[in-house]
Write a protein that holds these residues in place. Structure first.
Motif, PDB file in Angstrom:
ATOM      1  N   GLU A  52       7.039  72.769  52.266  1.00 31.23           N
ATOM      2  CA  GLU A  52       7.070  71.720  53.281  1.00 31.23           C
ATOM      3  C   GLU A  52       6.823  70.359  52.640  1.00 31.23           C
ATOM      4  OE1 GLU A  52       4.609  72.478  56.660  1.00 31.23           O
ATOM      5  OE2 GLU A  52       5.563  74.397  57.077  1.00 31.23           O
ATOM      6  N   GLU A  53       6.340  70.351  51.428  1.00 26.72           N
ATOM      7  CA  GLU A  53       6.071  69.117  50.692  1.00 26.72           C
ATOM      8  C   GLU A  53       7.161  68.847  49.656  1.00 26.72           C
ATOM      9  OE1 GLU A  53       3.830  67.093  51.617  1.00 26.72           O
ATOM     10  OE2 GLU A  53       2.808  68.427  53.000  1.00 26.72           O
ATOM     11  N   ASP A  54       8.390  69.230  49.976  1.00 25.43           N
ATOM     12  CA  ASP A  54       9.497  69.123  49.036  1.00 25.43           C
ATOM     13  C   ASP A  54       9.723  67.692  48.555  1.00 25.43           C
ATOM     14  OD1 ASP A  54      11.254  70.976  47.775  1.00 25.43           O
ATOM     15  OD2 ASP A  54      12.921  69.987  48.785  1.00 25.43           O
ATOM     16  N   THR A  55       9.621  66.714  49.445  1.00 26.71           N
ATOM     17  CA  THR A  55       9.826  65.320  49.053  1.00 26.71           C
ATOM     18  C   THR A  55       8.766  64.884  48.048  1.00 26.71           C
ATOM     19  OG1 THR A  55      10.843  64.821  51.178  1.00 26.71           O
ATOM     20  CG2 THR A  55      10.033  62.960  49.909  1.00 26.71           C
ATOM     21  N   LEU A  56       7.516  65.212  48.333  1.00 23.84           N
ATOM     22  CA  LEU A  56       6.443  64.837  47.416  1.00 23.84           C
ATOM     23  C   LEU A  56       6.575  65.552  46.076  1.00 23.84           C
ATOM     24  CD1 LEU A  56       3.400  64.660  49.835  1.00 23.84           C
ATOM     25  CD2 LEU A  56       4.651  62.770  48.798  1.00 23.84           C
ATOM     26  N   LEU A  57       6.995  66.816  46.112  1.00 23.47           N
ATOM     27  CA  LEU A  57       7.196  67.540  44.852  1.00 23.47           C
ATOM     28  C   LEU A  57       8.318  66.900  44.033  1.00 23.47           C
ATOM     29  CD1 LEU A  57       6.759  71.252  45.955  1.00 23.47           C
ATOM     30  CD2 LEU A  57       5.284  69.952  44.416  1.00 23.47           C
ATOM     31  N   GLY A  58       9.370  66.460  44.715  1.00 27.12           N
ATOM     32  CA  GLY A  58      10.464  65.774  44.023  1.00 27.12           C
ATOM     33  C   GLY A  58       9.990  64.484  43.372  1.00 27.12           C
ATOM     34  N   LEU A  59       9.164  63.733  44.094  1.00 24.98           N
ATOM     35  CA  LEU A  59       8.610  62.501  43.521  1.00 24.98           C
ATOM     36  C   LEU A  59       7.699  62.807  42.336  1.00 24.98           C
ATOM     37  CD1 LEU A  59       7.883  60.513  46.789  1.00 24.98           C
ATOM     38  CD2 LEU A  59       9.665  60.039  45.092  1.00 24.98           C
ATOM     39  N   LEU A  60       6.939  63.888  42.430  1.00 22.50           N
ATOM     40  CA  LEU A  60       6.094  64.299  41.310  1.00 22.50           C
ATOM     41  C   LEU A  60       6.940  64.601  40.084  1.00 22.50           C
ATOM     42  CD1 LEU A  60       3.435  65.215  39.986  1.00 22.50           C
ATOM     43  CD2 LEU A  60       3.809  67.461  41.047  1.00 22.50           C
ATOM     44  N   VAL A  61       8.016  65.352  40.272  1.00 20.87           N
ATOM     45  CA  VAL A  61       8.906  65.694  39.166  1.00 20.87           C
ATOM     46  C   VAL A  61       9.453  64.423  38.511  1.00 20.87           C
ATOM     47  CG1 VAL A  61      11.187  66.661  38.641  1.00 20.87           C
ATOM     48  CG2 VAL A  61       9.549  68.005  39.952  1.00 20.87           C
ATOM     49  N   LEU A  62       9.948  63.504  39.336  1.00 23.50           N
ATOM     50  CA  LEU A  62      10.498  62.266  38.781  1.00 23.50           C
ATOM     51  C   LEU A  62       9.440  61.454  38.048  1.00 23.50           C
ATOM     52  CD1 LEU A  62      12.872  61.175  41.680  1.00 23.50           C
ATOM     53  CD2 LEU A  62      13.493  62.236  39.492  1.00 23.50           C
ATOM     54  N   SER A  63       8.240  61.399  38.613  1.00 24.24           N
ATOM     55  CA  SER A  63       7.188  60.625  37.953  1.00 24.24           C
ATOM     56  C   SER A  63       6.780  61.258  36.614  1.00 24.24           C
ATOM     57  CB  SER A  63       5.971  60.464  38.861  1.00 24.24           C
ATOM     58  OG  SER A  63       5.298  61.685  39.045  1.00 24.24           O
ATOM     59  N   LEU A  64       6.761  62.568  36.546  1.00 25.23           N
ATOM     60  CA  LEU A  64       6.439  63.245  35.289  1.00 25.23           C
ATOM     61  C   LEU A  64       7.475  62.932  34.216  1.00 25.23           C
ATOM     62  CD1 LEU A  64       5.283  66.733  36.629  1.00 25.23           C
ATOM     63  CD2 LEU A  64       3.835  64.993  35.553  1.00 25.23           C
ATOM     64  N   ALA A  65       8.740  62.884  34.624  1.00 26.11           N
ATOM     65  CA  ALA A  65       9.804  62.597  33.661  1.00 26.11           C
ATOM     66  C   ALA A  65       9.829  61.112  33.294  1.00 26.11           C
ATOM     67  CB  ALA A  65      11.155  63.025  34.230  1.00 26.11           C
ATOM     68  N   PHE A  66       9.762  60.235  34.280  1.00 27.70           N
ATOM     69  CA  PHE A  66       9.898  58.803  34.014  1.00 27.70           C
ATOM     70  C   PHE A  66       8.679  58.208  33.324  1.00 27.70           C
ATOM     71  CE2 PHE A  66      12.969  58.565  37.845  1.00 27.70           C
ATOM     72  CZ  PHE A  66      13.967  59.134  37.083  1.00 27.70           C
ATOM     73  N   SER A  67       7.525  58.848  33.471  1.00 24.35           N
ATOM     74  CA  SER A  67       6.323  58.349  32.784  1.00 24.35           C
ATOM     75  C   SER A  67       6.272  58.796  31.336  1.00 24.35           C
ATOM     76  CB  SER A  67       5.065  58.842  33.512  1.00 24.35           C
ATOM     77  OG  SER A  67       4.927  60.251  33.349  1.00 24.35           O
ATOM     78  N   GLY A  68       7.183  59.693  30.962  1.00 24.40           N
ATOM     79  CA  GLY A  68       7.218  60.170  29.589  1.00 24.40           C
ATOM     80  C   GLY A  68       6.383  61.418  29.337  1.00 24.40           C
ATOM     81  N   ARG A  69       5.736  61.945  30.368  1.00 32.51           N
ATOM     82  CA  ARG A  69       4.955  63.168  30.168  1.00 32.51           C
ATOM     83  C   ARG A  69       5.853  64.343  29.827  1.00 32.51           C
ATOM     84  NH1 ARG A  69       0.489  64.466  34.242  1.00 32.51           N
ATOM     85  NH2 ARG A  69       0.157  66.050  32.647  1.00 32.51           N
ATOM     86  N   PHE A  70       7.109  64.294  30.308  1.00 31.57           N
ATOM     87  CA  PHE A  70       8.113  65.301  29.963  1.00 31.57           C
ATOM     88  C   PHE A  70       9.364  64.574  29.520  1.00 31.57           C
ATOM     89  CE2 PHE A  70       5.161  67.591  32.567  1.00 31.57           C
ATOM     90  CZ  PHE A  70       5.087  68.824  31.943  1.00 31.57           C
ATOM     91  N   SER A  71      10.106  65.170  28.630  1.00 35.56           N
ATOM     92  CA  SER A  71      11.271  64.490  28.048  1.00 35.56           C
ATOM     93  C   SER A  71      12.485  64.464  28.972  1.00 35.56           C
ATOM     94  CB  SER A  71      11.646  65.132  26.713  1.00 35.56           C
ATOM     95  OG  SER A  71      11.971  66.497  26.910  1.00 35.56           O
ATOM     96  N   SER A  72      12.467  65.294  30.024  1.00 32.54           N
ATOM     97  CA  SER A  72      13.610  65.314  30.952  1.00 32.54           C
ATOM     98  C   SER A  72      13.148  65.756  32.331  1.00 32.54           C
ATOM     99  CB  SER A  72      14.690  66.275  30.443  1.00 32.54           C
ATOM    100  OG  SER A  72      14.229  67.615  30.553  1.00 32.54           O
TER     101      SER A  72
END
Length: 88
Positions: A52-72
């Motif tokens: 039910e928190e799909d939008t927030l999970l998507g934002l988490l994924v993007l933030s992890l990638a864009f902050s450099g914590r993950f390479s993609s």
């Protein structure tokens, strides 16, 4: 309501080149009849969001990638899938 979903989908993608629908949150997630009617109008199969928190999970994924914590984004998705557990 299903007609409104179809109209909005066509506005977002006039070519109607979507391949699958995803329902997350709101009334569509809770109402099987509405999902069926929307799928009929758009001519596609569907799936329900994993959370039910799909939008927030998507934002988490993007933030992890864009902050450099993950390479993609793919690596961030794999991390979230491994570590997130949907509440029962």
């Amino acid at each position: 309501m299903a007609d409104n979903y179809a109209k909005c989908a066509t506005r977002l993608s006039p070519a109607k080149d979507w391949t699958r629908l995803v329902f997350s949150g709101g009334v569509a997630l809770k109402t099987a009849l509405l999902r069926r009617l929307i799928c009929e109008r758009l001519g596609q199969a569907h799936r329900l969001a994993a959370s039910e928190e799909d939008t927030l999970l998507g934002l988490l994924v993007l933030s992890l990638a864009f902050s450099g914590r993950f390479s993609s984004v793919a690596d961030a998705i794999a991390f979230v899938r491994k570590h997130y557990q949907s509440p029962a």
